[in-house]
Design a protein around this motif. Structure first.
Motif, PDB file in Angstrom:
ATOM      1  N   PRO A  67     -25.514  -6.162 -10.089  1.00 63.72           N
ATOM      2  CA  PRO A  67     -25.402  -6.029  -8.366  1.00 63.72           C
ATOM      3  C   PRO A  67     -24.921  -6.795  -7.603  1.00 63.72           C
ATOM      4  O   PRO A  67     -24.767  -7.670  -7.415  1.00 63.72           O
ATOM      5  CB  PRO A  67     -27.306  -5.968  -8.423  1.00 63.72           C
ATOM      6  CG  PRO A  67     -28.311  -6.027  -9.558  1.00 63.72           C
ATOM      7  CD  PRO A  67     -27.142  -6.596 -10.560  1.00 63.72           C
ATOM      8  N   ILE A  68     -25.031  -6.156  -6.707  1.00 66.98           N
ATOM      9  CA  ILE A  68     -24.003  -6.247  -5.424  1.00 66.98           C
ATOM     10  C   ILE A  68     -24.461  -7.344  -4.643  1.00 66.98           C
ATOM     11  O   ILE A  68     -23.949  -8.785  -4.654  1.00 66.98           O
ATOM     12  CB  ILE A  68     -23.909  -5.148  -4.497  1.00 66.98           C
ATOM     13  CG1 ILE A  68     -22.743  -6.382  -3.543  1.00 66.98           C
ATOM     14  CG2 ILE A  68     -25.218  -5.609  -3.459  1.00 66.98           C
ATOM     15  CD1 ILE A  68     -21.501  -6.603  -3.623  1.00 66.98           C
ATOM     16  N   GLN A  69     -26.230  -8.157  -4.917  1.00 69.19           N
ATOM     17  CA  GLN A  69     -26.771  -9.299  -4.262  1.00 69.19           C
ATOM     18  C   GLN A  69     -26.223 -10.249  -5.213  1.00 69.19           C
ATOM     19  O   GLN A  69     -26.083 -11.421  -4.479  1.00 69.19           O
ATOM     20  CB  GLN A  69     -27.962  -8.758  -4.313  1.00 69.19           C
ATOM     21  CG  GLN A  69     -28.150  -8.406  -3.044  1.00 69.19           C
ATOM     22  CD  GLN A  69     -28.441  -6.259  -3.819  1.00 69.19           C
ATOM     23  OE1 GLN A  69     -27.697  -6.396  -4.594  1.00 69.19           O
ATOM     24  NE2 GLN A  69     -29.339  -5.523  -3.420  1.00 69.19           N
ATOM     25  N   GLN A  70     -26.117  -9.938  -6.651  1.00 63.85           N
ATOM     26  CA  GLN A  70     -26.251 -11.462  -7.506  1.00 63.85           C
ATOM     27  C   GLN A  70     -24.514 -11.826  -7.739  1.00 63.85           C
ATOM     28  O   GLN A  70     -24.447 -12.402  -7.859  1.00 63.85           O
ATOM     29  CB  GLN A  70     -26.746 -11.089  -8.980  1.00 63.85           C
ATOM     30  CG  GLN A  70     -28.458 -10.901  -8.808  1.00 63.85           C
ATOM     31  CD  GLN A  70     -28.417 -10.169 -10.548  1.00 63.85           C
ATOM     32  OE1 GLN A  70     -28.284 -10.278 -11.505  1.00 63.85           O
ATOM     33  NE2 GLN A  70     -29.445 -10.335 -10.668  1.00 63.85           N
ATOM     34  N   HIS A  87     -32.877 -14.875 -12.224  1.00 65.46           N
ATOM     35  CA  HIS A  87     -33.898 -15.558 -12.453  1.00 65.46           C
ATOM     36  C   HIS A  87     -34.425 -15.339 -11.830  1.00 65.46           C
ATOM     37  O   HIS A  87     -35.834 -15.174 -11.703  1.00 65.46           O
ATOM     38  CB  HIS A  87     -33.750 -17.084 -12.304  1.00 65.46           C
ATOM     39  CG  HIS A  87     -33.231 -17.017 -13.603  1.00 65.46           C
ATOM     40  ND1 HIS A  87     -33.356 -17.460 -14.295  1.00 65.46           N
ATOM     41  CD2 HIS A  87     -31.914 -18.008 -13.438  1.00 65.46           C
ATOM     42  CE1 HIS A  87     -32.618 -18.222 -15.853  1.00 65.46           C
ATOM     43  NE2 HIS A  87     -31.723 -18.237 -14.979  1.00 65.46           N
ATOM     44  N   THR A  88     -34.143 -14.276  -9.990  1.00 64.76           N
ATOM     45  CA  THR A  88     -35.363 -13.652  -9.130  1.00 64.76           C
ATOM     46  C   THR A  88     -34.903 -12.403  -8.920  1.00 64.76           C
ATOM     47  O   THR A  88     -33.926 -11.545  -9.101  1.00 64.76           O
ATOM     48  CB  THR A  88     -34.926 -14.084  -7.596  1.00 64.76           C
ATOM     49  OG1 THR A  88     -33.052 -14.621  -7.472  1.00 64.76           O
ATOM     50  CG2 THR A  88     -34.914 -15.743  -8.028  1.00 64.76           C
ATOM     51  N   LEU A  89     -36.117 -11.747  -8.698  1.00 63.87           N
ATOM     52  CA  LEU A  89     -36.101 -10.185  -8.082  1.00 63.87           C
ATOM     53  C   LEU A  89     -34.898 -10.388  -6.687  1.00 63.87           C
ATOM     54  O   LEU A  89     -35.491 -10.786  -5.739  1.00 63.87           O
ATOM     55  CB  LEU A  89     -37.418  -9.230  -8.254  1.00 63.87           C
ATOM     56  CG  LEU A  89     -37.629  -7.931  -8.096  1.00 63.87           C
ATOM     57  CD1 LEU A  89     -37.005  -7.084  -9.488  1.00 63.87           C
ATOM     58  CD2 LEU A  89     -39.242  -8.027  -8.159  1.00 63.87           C
ATOM     59  N   ILE A  90     -34.365  -8.944  -7.125  1.00 58.97           N
ATOM     60  CA  ILE A  90     -33.769  -8.620  -5.567  1.00 58.97           C
ATOM     61  C   ILE A  90     -35.004  -7.975  -4.652  1.00 58.97           C
ATOM     62  O   ILE A  90     -35.675  -6.794  -5.345  1.00 58.97           O
ATOM     63  CB  ILE A  90     -32.425  -7.959  -6.272  1.00 58.97           C
ATOM     64  CG1 ILE A  90     -31.910  -8.863  -6.831  1.00 58.97           C
ATOM     65  CG2 ILE A  90     -31.866  -7.607  -4.487  1.00 58.97           C
ATOM     66  CD1 ILE A  90     -30.210  -7.955  -7.276  1.00 58.97           C
ATOM     67  N   PRO A  91     -35.048  -8.733  -3.441  1.00 54.47           N
ATOM     68  CA  PRO A  91     -36.056  -8.400  -2.446  1.00 54.47           C
ATOM     69  C   PRO A  91     -35.527  -6.789  -2.098  1.00 54.47           C
ATOM     70  O   PRO A  91     -34.569  -6.293  -2.271  1.00 54.47           O
ATOM     71  CB  PRO A  91     -36.109  -9.153  -1.694  1.00 54.47           C
ATOM     72  CG  PRO A  91     -35.469 -10.021  -1.712  1.00 54.47           C
ATOM     73  CD  PRO A  91     -33.785  -9.705  -3.096  1.00 54.47           C
ATOM     74  N   GLY A 118     -46.611 -15.139  -7.474  1.00 55.31           N
ATOM     75  CA  GLY A 118     -45.765 -14.504  -7.750  1.00 55.31           C
ATOM     76  C   GLY A 118     -44.322 -14.302  -6.982  1.00 55.31           C
ATOM     77  O   GLY A 118     -44.209 -13.162  -6.503  1.00 55.31           O
ATOM     78  N   THR A 119     -43.949 -15.182  -6.792  1.00 58.18           N
ATOM     79  CA  THR A 119     -42.830 -15.569  -5.323  1.00 58.18           C
ATOM     80  C   THR A 119     -41.681 -15.344  -5.549  1.00 58.18           C
ATOM     81  O   THR A 119     -40.774 -14.596  -5.176  1.00 58.18           O
ATOM     82  CB  THR A 119     -43.530 -16.726  -4.648  1.00 58.18           C
ATOM     83  OG1 THR A 119     -42.881 -16.293  -2.931  1.00 58.18           O
ATOM     84  CG2 THR A 119     -42.622 -17.573  -5.662  1.00 58.18           C
ATOM     85  N   GLY A 120     -41.146 -15.010  -6.419  1.00 60.69           N
ATOM     86  CA  GLY A 120     -40.067 -14.447  -6.497  1.00 60.69           C
ATOM     87  C   GLY A 120     -38.802 -15.634  -6.401  1.00 60.69           C
ATOM     88  O   GLY A 120     -38.978 -17.523  -5.795  1.00 60.69           O
ATOM     89  N   SER A 121     -38.258 -15.399  -5.536  1.00 60.27           N
ATOM     90  CA  SER A 121     -37.594 -15.696  -4.371  1.00 60.27           C
ATOM     91  C   SER A 121     -37.585 -16.717  -3.318  1.00 60.27           C
ATOM     92  O   SER A 121     -36.625 -17.631  -2.587  1.00 60.27           O
ATOM     93  CB  SER A 121     -35.995 -14.718  -3.604  1.00 60.27           C
ATOM     94  OG  SER A 121     -36.647 -14.269  -3.131  1.00 60.27           O
ATOM     95  N   GLY A 122     -39.305 -16.458  -2.928  1.00 67.40           N
ATOM     96  CA  GLY A 122     -39.763 -17.399  -1.974  1.00 67.40           C
ATOM     97  C   GLY A 122     -39.686 -15.906  -1.371  1.00 67.40           C
ATOM     98  O   GLY A 122     -39.668 -16.677   0.452  1.00 67.40           O
ATOM     99  N   CYS A 123     -38.902 -14.980  -0.666  1.00 70.93           N
ATOM    100  CA  CYS A 123     -38.804 -14.077   0.346  1.00 70.93           C
ATOM    101  C   CYS A 123     -40.074 -13.989   1.365  1.00 70.93           C
ATOM    102  O   CYS A 123     -40.292 -13.538   2.339  1.00 70.93           O
ATOM    103  CB  CYS A 123     -38.040 -12.735  -0.003  1.00 70.93           C
ATOM    104  SG  CYS A 123     -38.664 -11.836  -0.839  1.00 70.93           S
ATOM    105  N   ILE A 124     -41.059 -13.395   0.778  1.00 69.94           N
ATOM    106  CA  ILE A 124     -42.428 -13.204   0.915  1.00 69.94           C
ATOM    107  C   ILE A 124     -43.190 -14.130   2.151  1.00 69.94           C
ATOM    108  O   ILE A 124     -42.905 -13.658   3.271  1.00 69.94           O
ATOM    109  CB  ILE A 124     -42.972 -12.360   0.174  1.00 69.94           C
ATOM    110  CG1 ILE A 124     -43.151 -10.569  -0.312  1.00 69.94           C
ATOM    111  CG2 ILE A 124     -44.866 -11.818   1.019  1.00 69.94           C
ATOM    112  CD1 ILE A 124     -43.987 -10.601  -1.207  1.00 69.94           C
ATOM    113  N   PRO A 125     -43.584 -15.433   1.690  1.00 69.65           N
ATOM    114  CA  PRO A 125     -44.125 -16.872   2.178  1.00 69.65           C
ATOM    115  C   PRO A 125     -43.241 -16.851   3.380  1.00 69.65           C
ATOM    116  O   PRO A 125     -43.358 -17.156   4.376  1.00 69.65           O
ATOM    117  CB  PRO A 125     -43.950 -17.570   0.797  1.00 69.65           C
ATOM    118  CG  PRO A 125     -43.885 -17.119  -0.623  1.00 69.65           C
ATOM    119  CD  PRO A 125     -43.208 -15.828  -0.082  1.00 69.65           C
TER     120      PRO A 125
END
Length: 277
Positions: A67-70, A87-91, A118-125
């Motif tokens: 993916p371009i984001q990675q 290791h992180t889901l792309i938001p 289940g925070t992944g990249s931490g984008c939500i919090p």
């Protein structure tokens, strides 16, 4: 290399993986992030030469389906850039809709304590901590590698989220009760893999994406049980859900709570569920 040269190369090399609209989006993302060019008048320029030392490597990675984001190392979410890797889901935009819904519900009634399961990249919090800077915000994840990235994003964006290494599927308790519990857990069934693009299947963490066909609501059951222990009396739970399992998810939560309201995303799919007593 000129911008038009970059654009032509992307269209020539990626046309077997993506359609024209997708390649155009990749091109614009690449130009804006890699070259820091935001002026759309330059997007077809074939005169100005730019230094592009990473382009051949980047193009090779894009051709592999990465993916371009990675490839560029960052994903745009809400109003911020978040560091991401394998290791992180792309938001996703659907998760932005989750944030928008929460801000609609909490315009005047500030959630004092928030946790993301289940925070992944931490984008939500991190985004919620930006929006509600006086809130106490916590987040958990099973992946130590994902938590490393989340902590970097927390530092880069100058927020104060506390991250906890924890498997949501294990029995555990925390010392807090929360006004707001959020989760975007794994919810894609194995049988749905055939619908997914190679860039997701080969490059994003399956741990954050997939659940078994036999028990696709396993994480939502744990969220429900966590809430029974840790949700304040007037608190709420918000979850992103599988669009195909809206009614099933709603019925499961109604075994634990009085209200479980389904909200549709911009495409008209069941995507968010709001739970409270």
């Amino acid at each position: 290399m000129t911008i038009k040269g970059i654009k032509n190369s992307l269209y020539q090399e990626l046309n077997t993986l993506y359609n024209d609209d997708e390649i155009e989006a990749i091109f614009r993302y690449y130009i804006e992030i890699r070259l820091n060019i935001l002026d759309s008048f330059l997007f077809n320029d074939d005169k100005i030469e730019f230094k592009t030392p990473h382009f051949e490597k980047d193009l090779s990675e894009l051709k592999s389906g990465k993916p371009i984001q990675q490839v560029v190392g960052y994903a745009f979410f809400y109003d911020y850039f978040f560091k991401v890797n394998e290791h992180t889901l792309i938001p996703r935009p659907e998760t932005e809709e989750l944030i928008y819904l929460i801000t609609e519900k909490y315009k005047n009634n500030l959630p004092l304590k928030i946790i993301d399961l289940g925070t992944g990249s931490g984008c939500i919090p991190i985004t919620l901590n930006k929006l509600y800077p006086t809130a106490n915000v916590q987040a958990i994840d099973i992946s130590t590698e994902a938590l490393k990235i989340a902590k970097e994003n927390n530092e880069n964006l100058k927020t104060d989220v506390k991250f906890i290494h924890q498997d949501l599927l294990e029995d555990f308790q925390l010392d807090y009760k929360y006004d707001l519990i959020i989760s975007n857990p794994p919810y894609i069934r194995d049988l749905e893999k055939k619908e997914m693009h190679i860039n997701v299947l080969q490059h994003e963490p399956h741990l954050a994406l997939f659940v078994s066909n036999d028990d696709p609501l396993v994480f939502y059951k744990k969220v429900a049980q966590f809430g029974k222990l840790h949700l304040n009396n007037d608190g709420k739970i918000f979850c992103e859900i599988n669009q195909y399992l809206g009614k099933e998810t709603q019925e499961m939560f109604l075994r634990y709570y009085e209200h479980a309201i389904l909200h549709k995303d911009i495409s008209g799919n069941d995507r968010i569920i709001e739970i409270y007593n």
